[in-house]
Design a protein around this motif. Sequence first.
Motif, PDB file in Angstrom:
ATOM      1  N   LEU A 216       3.417   9.758  -9.989  1.00 42.60           N
ATOM      2  CA  LEU A 216       2.718   9.794 -11.284  1.00 42.60           C
ATOM      3  C   LEU A 216       1.618  10.843 -11.352  1.00 42.60           C
ATOM      4  O   LEU A 216       1.138  11.148 -12.452  1.00 42.60           O
ATOM      5  N   ALA A 217       1.190  11.384 -10.221  1.00 38.65           N
ATOM      6  CA  ALA A 217       0.087  12.355 -10.231  1.00 38.65           C
ATOM      7  C   ALA A 217       0.316  13.514 -11.188  1.00 38.65           C
ATOM      8  O   ALA A 217      -0.613  13.914 -11.909  1.00 38.65           O
ATOM      9  N   PRO A 218       1.533  14.100 -11.262  1.00 37.26           N
ATOM     10  CA  PRO A 218       1.721  15.215 -12.203  1.00 37.26           C
ATOM     11  C   PRO A 218       1.456  14.845 -13.659  1.00 37.26           C
ATOM     12  O   PRO A 218       1.114  15.722 -14.465  1.00 37.26           O
ATOM     13  N   ARG A 219       1.599  13.564 -13.994  1.00 37.56           N
ATOM     14  CA  ARG A 219       1.360  13.161 -15.378  1.00 37.56           C
ATOM     15  C   ARG A 219      -0.107  13.295 -15.773  1.00 37.56           C
ATOM     16  O   ARG A 219      -0.414  13.404 -16.965  1.00 37.56           O
ATOM     17  N   VAL A 220      -0.983  13.260 -14.786  1.00 41.50           N
ATOM     18  CA  VAL A 220      -2.406  13.442 -15.086  1.00 41.50           C
ATOM     19  C   VAL A 220      -2.631  14.796 -15.739  1.00 41.50           C
ATOM     20  O   VAL A 220      -3.497  14.957 -16.608  1.00 41.50           O
ATOM     21  N   GLY A 221      -1.830  15.771 -15.334  1.00 42.06           N
ATOM     22  CA  GLY A 221      -1.969  17.102 -15.905  1.00 42.06           C
ATOM     23  C   GLY A 221      -1.663  17.184 -17.384  1.00 42.06           C
ATOM     24  O   GLY A 221      -2.027  18.174 -18.044  1.00 42.06           O
ATOM     25  N   THR A 222      -1.017  16.174 -17.927  1.00 46.72           N
ATOM     26  CA  THR A 222      -0.673  16.166 -19.358  1.00 46.72           C
ATOM     27  C   THR A 222      -1.719  15.451 -20.196  1.00 46.72           C
ATOM     28  O   THR A 222      -1.527  15.300 -21.403  1.00 46.72           O
TER      29      THR A 222
ATOM     30  N   ALA B 298      -2.602  11.053  -2.759  1.00 42.65           N
ATOM     31  CA  ALA B 298      -1.576  10.012  -2.722  1.00 42.65           C
ATOM     32  C   ALA B 298      -0.580  10.268  -1.599  1.00 42.65           C
ATOM     33  O   ALA B 298      -0.141   9.332  -0.907  1.00 42.65           O
ATOM     34  N   ALA B 299      -0.204  11.523  -1.389  1.00 38.48           N
ATOM     35  CA  ALA B 299       0.724  11.861  -0.309  1.00 38.48           C
ATOM     36  C   ALA B 299       0.102  11.550   1.055  1.00 38.48           C
ATOM     37  O   ALA B 299       0.791  11.063   1.967  1.00 38.48           O
TER      38      ALA B 299
ATOM     39  N   VAL C 295       4.095   5.532  -5.622  1.00 38.77           N
ATOM     40  CA  VAL C 295       3.978   5.580  -7.083  1.00 38.77           C
ATOM     41  C   VAL C 295       2.927   6.617  -7.482  1.00 38.77           C
ATOM     42  O   VAL C 295       3.102   7.369  -8.447  1.00 38.77           O
ATOM     43  N   GLY C 296       1.825   6.692  -6.711  1.00 42.11           N
ATOM     44  CA  GLY C 296       0.798   7.687  -6.997  1.00 42.11           C
ATOM     45  C   GLY C 296       1.320   9.106  -6.870  1.00 42.11           C
ATOM     46  O   GLY C 296       0.987   9.978  -7.688  1.00 42.11           O
TER      47      GLY C 296
ATOM     48  N   VAL D  79       0.845  -1.205   0.000  1.00 44.42           N
ATOM     49  CA  VAL D  79       0.000   0.000   0.000  1.00 44.42           C
ATOM     50  C   VAL D  79       0.871   1.242   0.000  1.00 44.42           C
ATOM     51  O   VAL D  79       0.631   2.199  -0.757  1.00 44.42           O
ATOM     52  N   ALA D  80       1.910   1.243   0.855  1.00 45.06           N
ATOM     53  CA  ALA D  80       2.833   2.385   0.894  1.00 45.06           C
ATOM     54  C   ALA D  80       3.537   2.565  -0.442  1.00 45.06           C
ATOM     55  O   ALA D  80       3.721   3.698  -0.919  1.00 45.06           O
TER      56      ALA D  80
END
Length: 544
Positions: free
Chosen positions: A360-366, A388-389, A356-357, A350-351
Amino acid sequence: MAETFLPRRWLLVLGALMVALWFGTLDYRKLIKPDEGRYAEIAREMAVSGDWVTPRLNDLKYFEKPPLQYWATAAAYKTFGEDEWTARLWPALTGFLGIVFAAFVGQRLYGGSAGVLSAAILTSSFLYLGIGHMNTLDMGFCFFLQLALGAFLLARHRPEEGRRWMLLTWAALALAVLSKGIAALVLTGGTLIVFSLVNRDLACWKRLELLRGLAIFLAITSPWFVAVSIANPEFPHFFFIHEHFERFLTKAHRRYQPAWYFVPILLAGALPWTTLQLRALAGSWRAHGPGFPANRLLGVWAILVFAFFSVSSSKLPSYILPMFPALAWLAAGQFQRTSRREWMLHLLPVALLAAVGVALAPRVGTMGDVETTGPMMWAYAKWLGAGAATLLGGSVLALALNWQRKPVWSALALALAAGIAGTCAILGHESLSRSNSAYHIAEELKPQLPSSSPLYSIKMYDQTLTFYLGRPVTLVDYTDEMGFGLEQEPHKALPSVDAFRQRWLTDTAPFAIMQPHMFPVLADSGLPMRVVARDTRRVIVTRP
């Protein structure tokens, strides 16, 4: 693991925090299409018309689902007014009651801290949390099935109270049918048959309180089914044949997905408890202690729900939601038998996933496109990164508490972090509302739209627009889910764009909504139009 009990004051604090998170954010987001707009609008039209028998969508008969949630939401509108909070109140309320009932049954079945853990696991499972804050029919359906299942288990677990719990099972089953249809009977009946066969136990059939139970079931369900059939003779064939058998057996509703469709949905939707729940499900056949093997029945229920919807030709992610209360009970019982090392092996993935979340979260912005633009996606990415944090921090805290031999506190820390993380993802979705909701364009249109002006919807139907405008539209060359209603009242729509052209030139102050690609087609054909509002998905025009 050794059992750990929480002081009452901490339970009250955690409960108050959960209530605030659960109900306090219902109106933060605008309703999104299609489901939220659809069910909000059906209830609005019911409240406005005063017709509580025949559901209507866009002023057309709509018999795809029974009316229990429409009644509840229409009553909320009458009491509190029409807005996002009241539109989502019934799913949120039934979801919350499901959490309370999970605690009650978990405590009675497994003792110790199982009640608190059942509630914590169910609350923070991502799919349950998400559906509990969306205006769909699935949460109400899930709750009444959970109530029926839990009451049945208590009837067998406590024979001295068996009759009243079994009668509650029948009442809950009736409300499940009024929530979403006769699939409730298939799931509960199928579970009882399979359990009896694999467990070689027919005793449960002798304690069903069949005569009293059927009387309660029919007293709750039959009044509406009789009334709607009398008022609408076409109802029985459409509802029972088309909406149940054809939906299950054919691809008529264009929701076909492969048989493995629900596997990733279950794995992701059960987070952050996935490995614990799967382990509990795999071990559900083993009896733990004397008496009725509740874990076996829960395992059969979860597997049958998953299998039933997997073989169906119509699939949506929320369909497997009724598995989740059973999985929460199984996982709570499993947790009490889990060693400190085993729990650590659950927390580490889970950690890792949370880390990973975060990465990868900034990639959602693309991932923006013409309709859902880059700035919208970047705004959403920030919410996802924060969620995610939070989950990462909660996982680390849970690992530390596990190391200190505080297992229940460790589980609650994970549940709280997951609940906040899921709430971030839910609230952040408001960043996409200009693409997924007609609220903003409806607010722009309202001051310009006289109540007497006709409003046409050309080759489209935006499920949220009619709710936010508080009025139906005239469909042009569009059927989809309105097909049945249009067969009954074809005069309420226009069959073609050519028919619309004639109306457009003769109506007084007409307005029309269309998709952006449709506007230049009509403009190039010489149709007089003036744009009054537009966004990435919709263009609204009037005749100059």
